[in-house]
Enzyme design. Structure first.
Site, PDB file in Angstrom:
ATOM      1  CE  LYS B  96      -2.762   2.676   3.164  1.00  0.00           C
ATOM      2  NZ  LYS B  96      -3.430   2.740   4.464  1.00  0.00           N
ATOM      3  N   GLY B 157      -7.166   8.791  10.597  1.00  0.00           N
ATOM      4  CA  GLY B 157      -7.323   8.743  12.045  1.00  0.00           C
ATOM      5  C   GLY B 157      -8.378   9.669  12.606  1.00  0.00           C
ATOM      6  CB  ALA B 183      -7.731   7.466   5.409  1.00  0.00           C
ATOM      7  CG  ASN B 205      -5.213   0.920  12.226  1.00  0.00           C
ATOM      8  OD1 ASN B 205      -4.106   0.596  11.813  1.00  0.00           O
ATOM      9  ND2 ASN B 205      -5.467   0.873  13.528  1.00  0.00           N
ATOM     10  CB  THR B 206      -8.136   5.413  13.691  1.00  0.00           C
ATOM     11  OG1 THR B 206      -6.799   5.579  13.216  1.00  0.00           O
ATOM     12  CG2 THR B 206      -8.355   6.308  14.892  1.00  0.00           C
TER      13      THR B 206
END
Lengths: 64, 256
Positions: B96, B157, B183, B205-206
């Site tokens: 990535k 994030g 994202a 992720n976050t």
């Protein structure tokens, strides 16, 4: 002096394999780059570290 | 639905949830992967730590595809170096591309990303570039050999959701490789919405790392992504521009 991960070490003349043997790195979990080029695992024993070399030793960490 | 595979660079996946592994304990990774139903997990490459004996790879089950990112790269050259190091770590040829020039907004540098994509695709990588959603850039990335395109929903994030919704929709409509929204997705409902729009997959992720119960949130995302995919495949019902349309028969009323 050889710069490894930003730290100057007095190990010019040693091979990559000899340097790694002095560390705790797990050879299966790292990759080595010397002056911008990958050092394949098969060449650790033949790759001499020279004065002024810039070496990076990396591994995977968590990331997104 | 059984034949509904996500295909990236010739590799087939059943799951459309790409899981991040940052900002939480390695010990939670296995349950996060299981509850997310994920088949791909992202990793970062950093200088090795001589004091740390634990390695994240020890916590990732066999059969999971690793997707190293090039975070920390400020230009194409650095991204290419990181990608090569990641491949040398011996865990496949997916990458990535993530190239950022500033640490405040962490916005991807689209032009450098195109350059890195071209170099790495030629070297046989399965290149998945993270990008700011721009149709012209997405076309250039595909021409450069990208196996997918990963537009941001909102800043990394931030958990702010689909701030770039209209532009992601254009990519979905016009680009032939999988569009993976990456994202900024903070909630399962936002992941579901992106999937309803026709996104091929979601990367998060976050949203998980900052949730109260990470594995439970992973499971919530899994369900939302599957729901959105089913809705997209079934074809969403139309929206009226104005007025109403009864769901009940307009005859046989109990009057007159």
């Amino acid at each position: 002096m050889v710069k490894i991960n930003g730290e100057k070490l007095n190990i010019a003349g040693k091979t990559v394999a000899e340097y790694l043997a002095t560390t705790n790195y797990d050879p299966k979990r790292i990759a080595v780059e010397r002056n911008g080029d990958i050092v394949p695992k098969s060449q650790y024993g033949d790759t001499l570290l020279c004065d002024g070399d810039n070496v990076e030793v990396v591994s995977f960490v968590g990331g997104g | 639905m059984d034949n509904d595979k996500l295909i990236i660079g010739g590799h087939e996946f059943n799951s459309r949830f790409i899981l991040g592994s940052g900002k939480y304990s390695m010990k939670l990774i296995e349950s996060a992967i299981k509850d997310a139903g994920a088949e791909i997990i992202t990793l970062a490459v950093r200088r090795a730590n001589t004091k740390e004996q634990e390695n994240i790879l020890d916590y990732i089950p066999q059969g999971i595809t690793l997707l190293p990112n090039t975070s920390g790269a400020r230009n194409a050259e650095e991204a290419v170096r990181i990608a090569r190091l990641a491949r040398e770590l011996g865990c496949g040829n997916f990458v990535k591309i993530e190239i950022m020039r500033d640490s405040k907004y962490l916005l991807p540098d689209n032009q450098e990303t195109i350059k890195a994509t071209e170099i790495l695709a030629k070297e046989g990588f399965v290149v998945m570039p993270y990008m700011y959603p721009d149709l012209n850039v997405a076309r250039d990335l595909v021409s450069a050999g990208a196996a997918s395109v990963m537009p941001l929903a909102s800043p990394i994030g931030s958990n702010k959701g689909l701030a770039t919704k209209e532009f992601i929709q254009i990519l979905v409509d016009e680009i032939d490789v999988p569009i993976i929204v990456d994202a900024g997705i903070g909630r399962p409902s936002q992941a579901c919405e992106a999937m309803e729009m026709g996104a091929a997959a979601i990367m998060a992720n976050t949203a998980l790392a900052t949730a109260g119960d990470l594995p439970m949130m992973a499971s919530a995302f899994k369900n939302a992504i599957e729901a959105g995919r089913k809705a997209y495949l079934s074809g969403l019902g139309r929206v009226l521009t104005r007025g109403a349309s009864a769901s009940d028969p307009l005859t046989g009323f109990l009057r007159d």
